[in-house]
Design an enzyme around this catalytic site. Structure first.
Site, mmCIF file in Angstrom:
data_model
loop_
_atom_site.group_PDB
_atom_site.id
_atom_site.type_symbol
_atom_site.label_atom_id
_atom_site.label_comp_id
_atom_site.label_asym_id
_atom_site.label_seq_id
_atom_site.Cartn_x
_atom_site.Cartn_y
_atom_site.Cartn_z
ATOM 1 N N THR A 179 0.247 7.296 -4.561
ATOM 2 C CA THR A 179 1.173 7.927 -3.625
ATOM 3 C C THR A 179 1.673 9.291 -4.087
ATOM 4 O O THR A 179 1.821 9.535 -5.297
ATOM 5 C CB THR A 179 2.398 7.003 -3.410
ATOM 6 O OG1 THR A 179 3.455 7.745 -2.805
ATOM 7 C CG2 THR A 179 2.927 6.421 -4.715
ATOM 8 N N GLU B 210 4.567 10.085 -3.998
ATOM 9 C CA GLU B 210 5.849 9.854 -4.679
ATOM 10 C C GLU B 210 5.701 10.025 -6.196
ATOM 11 O O GLU B 210 6.702 10.214 -6.899
ATOM 12 C CB GLU B 210 6.383 8.460 -4.353
ATOM 13 C CG GLU B 210 6.940 8.332 -2.940
ATOM 14 C CD GLU B 210 8.259 9.078 -2.756
ATOM 15 O OE1 GLU B 210 9.216 8.774 -3.465
ATOM 16 O OE2 GLU B 210 8.318 9.985 -1.900
ATOM 17 N N TYR C 110 10.224 2.580 -7.371
ATOM 18 C CA TYR C 110 8.961 2.458 -6.627
ATOM 19 C C TYR C 110 7.882 3.328 -7.272
ATOM 20 O O TYR C 110 6.789 2.862 -7.589
ATOM 21 C CB TYR C 110 9.170 2.880 -5.163
ATOM 22 C CG TYR C 110 7.870 3.100 -4.396
ATOM 23 C CD1 TYR C 110 7.169 2.023 -3.877
ATOM 24 C CD2 TYR C 110 7.356 4.385 -4.200
ATOM 25 C CE1 TYR C 110 5.961 2.223 -3.186
ATOM 26 C CE2 TYR C 110 6.170 4.588 -3.517
ATOM 27 C CZ TYR C 110 5.472 3.514 -3.010
ATOM 28 O OH TYR C 110 4.290 3.714 -2.340
HETATM 29 P P1 NAP Z 1 3.521 -1.583 4.323
HETATM 30 O O1 NAP Z 1 3.414 -1.409 5.791
HETATM 31 O O2 NAP Z 1 4.877 -1.739 3.715
HETATM 32 O O3 NAP Z 1 2.627 -2.855 3.909
HETATM 33 C C1 NAP Z 1 2.714 -3.415 2.642
HETATM 34 C C2 NAP Z 1 1.826 -4.631 2.577
HETATM 35 O O4 NAP Z 1 1.918 -5.201 1.248
HETATM 36 C C3 NAP Z 1 2.211 -5.769 3.558
HETATM 37 O O5 NAP Z 1 1.037 -6.354 4.056
HETATM 38 C C4 NAP Z 1 2.939 -6.745 2.656
HETATM 39 O O6 NAP Z 1 2.893 -8.082 3.104
HETATM 40 C C5 NAP Z 1 2.106 -6.609 1.373
HETATM 41 N N1 NAP Z 1 2.797 -7.143 0.194
HETATM 42 C C6 NAP Z 1 4.017 -6.809 -0.280
HETATM 43 N N2 NAP Z 1 4.303 -7.530 -1.383
HETATM 44 C C7 NAP Z 1 3.248 -8.351 -1.604
HETATM 45 C C8 NAP Z 1 2.950 -9.337 -2.573
HETATM 46 N N3 NAP Z 1 3.821 -9.643 -3.546
HETATM 47 N N4 NAP Z 1 1.766 -9.983 -2.510
HETATM 48 C C9 NAP Z 1 0.879 -9.707 -1.502
HETATM 49 N N5 NAP Z 1 1.115 -8.799 -0.536
HETATM 50 C C10 NAP Z 1 2.288 -8.099 -0.599
HETATM 51 O O7 NAP Z 1 2.808 -0.365 3.558
HETATM 52 P P2 NAP Z 1 1.756 0.719 4.130
HETATM 53 O O8 NAP Z 1 2.511 1.848 4.702
HETATM 54 O O9 NAP Z 1 0.715 0.037 4.916
HETATM 55 O O10 NAP Z 1 1.134 1.262 2.759
HETATM 56 C C11 NAP Z 1 -0.012 0.651 2.179
HETATM 57 C C12 NAP Z 1 -0.047 0.998 0.697
HETATM 58 O O11 NAP Z 1 -0.120 2.403 0.525
HETATM 59 C C13 NAP Z 1 1.174 0.557 -0.102
HETATM 60 O O12 NAP Z 1 0.713 0.204 -1.402
HETATM 61 C C14 NAP Z 1 2.030 1.807 -0.184
HETATM 62 O O13 NAP Z 1 2.858 1.764 -1.327
HETATM 63 C C15 NAP Z 1 0.965 2.860 -0.278
HETATM 64 N N6 NAP Z 1 1.284 4.184 0.260
HETATM 65 C C16 NAP Z 1 1.769 4.312 1.528
HETATM 66 C C17 NAP Z 1 2.000 5.575 2.045
HETATM 67 C C18 NAP Z 1 2.510 5.756 3.456
HETATM 68 O O14 NAP Z 1 2.981 6.859 3.762
HETATM 69 N N7 NAP Z 1 2.378 4.768 4.328
HETATM 70 C C19 NAP Z 1 1.725 6.717 1.262
HETATM 71 C C20 NAP Z 1 1.209 6.542 -0.021
HETATM 72 C C21 NAP Z 1 0.973 5.279 -0.507
HETATM 73 P P3 NAP Z 1 4.088 -8.742 4.004
HETATM 74 O O15 NAP Z 1 3.747 -8.398 5.422
HETATM 75 O O16 NAP Z 1 3.945 -10.181 3.676
HETATM 76 O O17 NAP Z 1 5.362 -8.133 3.548
HETATM 77 O O1 F7E Z 2 11.787 8.572 3.711
HETATM 78 C C1 F7E Z 2 14.812 10.678 4.125
HETATM 79 C C2 F7E Z 2 14.626 9.953 2.811
HETATM 80 O O2 F7E Z 2 11.615 6.090 3.789
HETATM 81 C C3 F7E Z 2 11.384 9.907 3.891
HETATM 82 C C4 F7E Z 2 6.563 5.248 1.796
HETATM 83 O O3 F7E Z 2 5.474 4.947 2.645
HETATM 84 O O4 F7E Z 2 5.983 7.570 1.770
HETATM 85 C C5 F7E Z 2 7.030 6.669 2.066
HETATM 86 O O5 F7E Z 2 8.169 6.923 1.255
HETATM 87 C C6 F7E Z 2 12.552 10.851 3.628
HETATM 88 C C7 F7E Z 2 13.323 10.564 2.333
HETATM 89 O O6 F7E Z 2 9.566 7.511 3.223
HETATM 90 C C8 F7E Z 2 16.712 8.471 6.269
HETATM 91 O O7 F7E Z 2 15.747 10.202 1.950
HETATM 92 C C9 F7E Z 2 16.773 10.550 5.683
HETATM 93 O O8 F7E Z 2 13.602 11.768 1.665
HETATM 94 O O9 F7E Z 2 10.380 7.471 5.513
HETATM 95 P P1 F7E Z 2 10.851 7.326 4.130
HETATM 96 P P2 F7E Z 2 9.351 7.906 1.689
HETATM 97 O O10 F7E Z 2 10.517 7.574 0.844
HETATM 98 O O11 F7E Z 2 8.875 9.314 1.673
HETATM 99 C C10 F7E Z 2 5.525 7.551 0.408
HETATM 100 C C11 F7E Z 2 4.392 8.533 0.275
HETATM 101 C C12 F7E Z 2 5.213 6.179 -0.074
HETATM 102 O O12 F7E Z 2 4.373 6.012 -0.956
HETATM 103 C C13 F7E Z 2 6.129 5.087 0.340
HETATM 104 O O13 F7E Z 2 5.508 3.817 0.209
HETATM 105 O O14 F7E Z 2 13.494 10.694 4.678
HETATM 106 N N1 F7E Z 2 15.714 9.988 5.064
HETATM 107 N N2 F7E Z 2 17.414 9.628 6.429
HETATM 108 C C14 F7E Z 2 15.642 8.694 5.409
HETATM 109 N N3 F7E Z 2 14.750 7.744 5.079
HETATM 110 C C15 F7E Z 2 14.925 6.519 5.628
HETATM 111 N N4 F7E Z 2 14.023 5.546 5.360
HETATM 112 N N5 F7E Z 2 15.969 6.241 6.476
HETATM 113 C C16 F7E Z 2 16.895 7.176 6.826
HETATM 114 O O15 F7E Z 2 17.826 6.905 7.580
#
Ligand code: NAP
Ligand code: F7E
Length: 339
Positions: A123, A125, A147
Site C-alpha cells: 500500500t 500508506e 496499519y
Molecule cells: P476490504 O474491502 O477491507 O477487504 C478486506 C478483506 O480482508 C475482506 O474480505 C475481509 O473479510 C478480509 N479479512 C480481514 N481479516 C481477515 C482475516 N483475519 N482472515 C481472513 N480474511 C480477512 O479491503 P480492500 O479495499 O478490498 O483491499 C484489499 C487489500 O488491499 C487489503 O489488504 C488492503 O489493505 C490493501 N490495499 C487497499 C487499498 C485500497 O485503496 N482499497 C490500497 C492499497 C492496499 P471480512 O469480509 O470477513 O471482513
Molecule cells: O481516508 C481523511 C483521512 O479512510 C483517506 C485504505 O484502503 O487507502 C485507504 O486508507 C483520508 C485520510 O483511506 C474522514 O484522515 C477525513 O487522510 O478513506 P480513508 P486511507 O486511510 O487513505 C490506503 C491506500 C490503504 O491501504 C487502506 O487500506 O481521508 N478523512 N475525514 C476521513 N477518512 C475517513 N475514513 N472518514 C472521515 O470522516
C-alpha cells in the site's frame, strides 16, 4: 485451466479480481471467514462460480489446508484489517492479520505449492510521511499508523521469501482505489453515500475529519488488472500502481455534491469549518474531531511509470468519472450498505 487462490474475497478488491480472473478462464478458490451473520453482498453474483474455503489469516492450519486443497498457480493475498483508523484501536489484531498473516500464507505456499506465484497487497500508506513526491518504487518508507507498520512487515517478508527461497513473490504498492463497492467507512464512499442521502432529504449533513488530506485516488476495477499483470511477468518484482494525480478530501466533497448540482461554500476554520449549500444556505458538511487520526498521511501522489513501462498498465477511469460513478450508484442504492 489455471487455478487462483484469493484471500479477502468478500472485500472491495476481491470481487473485482475474481470477476477478472473468471473472464480469463481461471478456476477460483477463495478464503472466507465464517461469521455468525455471513455477508457475501459484494460477490453474490459469483457464488456459484467460485470455490469458497473457510479459514483465517490468523490460523496457520487453515491456510495450509487451503493451499493443499486449491493447489493454486497464483495466490492473491488481499485479506487485511484494511481500515487505517481502526488500526489504532486494534493494533495487535491488525499486526496479526496484516503482518504475520502474510508469513503464515507464504509458509503454507512454501510447504504445499512452492512454485505458486504470490501477490501481496502492499500500500501507498507505506510512504506515510512522504520522503519525496511523487512516490515511486525507490522512495523510502515512513509508515504513520499501526496499519502501515504491519503492512511494512508484509512488504519485506514478501521480498524476503523471494530472495530466500526463490519464490515468485510480488508487492503491488497500490495507491487508494475506490468504487461503488468501497466499504462505507472509507472517506470516498462515506461522502458519496451521504451526498445521495442529503439529496433525497434523508439526512441533513455529513461529519468529516481532515479535509486537507490529499490522496491519489483511482478505480478498483483498473487496479486489479495490475495485480494480475504482475503475476504474468517473467520475473517477480514490486510495482507502484497509481493514477499520478492527487486531490484533497475537500475537492472530493465538492465534486461529489456537484454531481447532484449542489455547490458548496466553506465558512469558518479548523474544527469550526462548515460547508454550506449555496442555494438553500443549509449546513451540509460539519467537522467532527472524532474523525481526525493520531497521525495522518497528508499527501500521497504516485508515479506509475514503471508499471506503464513494464506491465503496459494504465488507469482508464479518471477522478471525475470515479466520483460520478460512486455518487450515481449511491443515488440508486437506497438504503443499501455496499454496491
Ligand atoms: P476490504 O474491502 O477491507 O477487504 C478486506 C478483506 O480482508 C475482506 O474480505 C475481509 O473479510 C478480509 N479479512 C480481514 N481479516 C481477515 C482475516 N483475519 N482472515 C481472513 N480474511 C480477512 O479491503 P480492500 O479495499 O478490498 O483491499 C484489499 C487489500 O488491499 C487489503 O489488504 C488492503 O489493505 C490493501 N490495499 C487497499 C487499498 C485500497 O485503496 N482499497 C490500497 C492499497 C492496499 P471480512 O469480509 O470477513 O471482513
Ligand atoms: O481516508 C481523511 C483521512 O479512510 C483517506 C485504505 O484502503 O487507502 C485507504 O486508507 C483520508 C485520510 O483511506 C474522514 O484522515 C477525513 O487522510 O478513506 P480513508 P486511507 O486511510 O487513505 C490506503 C491506500 C490503504 O491501504 C487502506 O487500506 O481521508 N478523512 N475525514 C476521513 N477518512 C475517513 N475514513 N472518514 C472521515 O470522516
Amino acid at each position: 485451466m489455471k487455478r487462483a487462490f484469493i484471500t479477502g474475497i468478500t472485500g472491495q478488491d476481491g470481487g473485482y479480481l475474481a470477476e477478472l480472473l473468471l473472464e480469463k478462464g481461471y478456476e477460483i478458490y477463495a478464503l472466507y471467514r465464517r461469521n455468525s451473520n455471513q455477508r457475501f453482498d459484494r460477490i453474490k453474483h459469483l457464488l456459484d462460480k467460485i470455490h469458497l474455503i473457510a479459514g483465517d489469516m490468523t490460523d496457520q492450519s487453515s491456510l495450509i489446508d487451503a493451499i493443499e486443497v486449491s493447489k493454486p498457480d497464483e495466490v492473491y493475498n488481499l485479506a487485511a484489517q484494511s481500515f487505517v483508523a481502526v488500526s489504532w484501536k486494534e493494533p495487535v489484531f491488525t499486526a496479526e492479520v496484516n503482518a504475520l498473516g502474510v508469513t503464515r500464507l507464504l509458509e503454507a505456499i512454501k510447504m504445499k505449492k512452492p512454485d505458486a506465484k504470490f501477490y501481496q497487497a502492499s500500500t501507498s500508506e507505506l510512504f506515510g510521511l512522504v520522503q519525496e513526491t511523487p512516490q515511486k518504487e525507490t522512495t523510502s518508507f515512513h509508515p504513520r499508523s499501526p496499519y502501515s507498520v504491519a503492512k511494512l512487515y508484509g512488504y519485506w517478508i514478501t521480498v524476503n521469501y523471494r530472495e530466500s527461497y526463490n519464490m515468485f513473490a510480488c508487492n503491488g504498492i497500490l495507491f487508494n482505489h475506490e468504487s461503488p463497492k468501497r466499504g462505507i467507512e472509507f472517506v470516498t464512499r462515506k461522502i458519496t453515500k451521504a451526498v445521495a442521502e442529503i439529496y433525497r432529504g434523508e439526512r441533513e449533513f455529513v461529519s468529516l475529519g481532515n479535509l486537507d488530506a490529499k490522496r491519489d485516488w483511482g478505480y478498483a476495477g483498473d487496479y486489479v488488472k495490475a495485480m494480475y499483470l504482475m503475476l504474468q511477468q517473467e520475473k517477480p518484482d514490486d510495482f507502484v500502481i497509481a493514477s499520478g494525480e492527487t486531490h484533497s478530501v475537500r475537492e472530493f466533497v465538492e465534486k461529489a455534491f456537484k454531481v447532484v448540482d449542489i455547490e458548496i461554500e466553506w465558512k469558518g476554520q479548523g474544527i469550526n469549518e462548515i460547508g454550506i449549500d449555496k442555494k438553500s444556505g443549509k449546513t451540509i458538511v460539519k467537522i467532527n474531531p472524532q474523525f481526525f487520526r493520531p497521525a495522518d498521511v497528508e499527501l500521497l501522489l504516485g508515479d506509475p511509470s514503471k508499471a506503464k513501462r513494464e506491465l503496459g498498465w494504465e488507469p482508464e477511469v479518471s477522478f471525475d468519472q470515479l466520483v460520478e460513478m460512486m455518487v450515481k450508484n449511491d443515488l440508486k442504492n437506497e438504503g443499501a450498505e455496499s454496491g
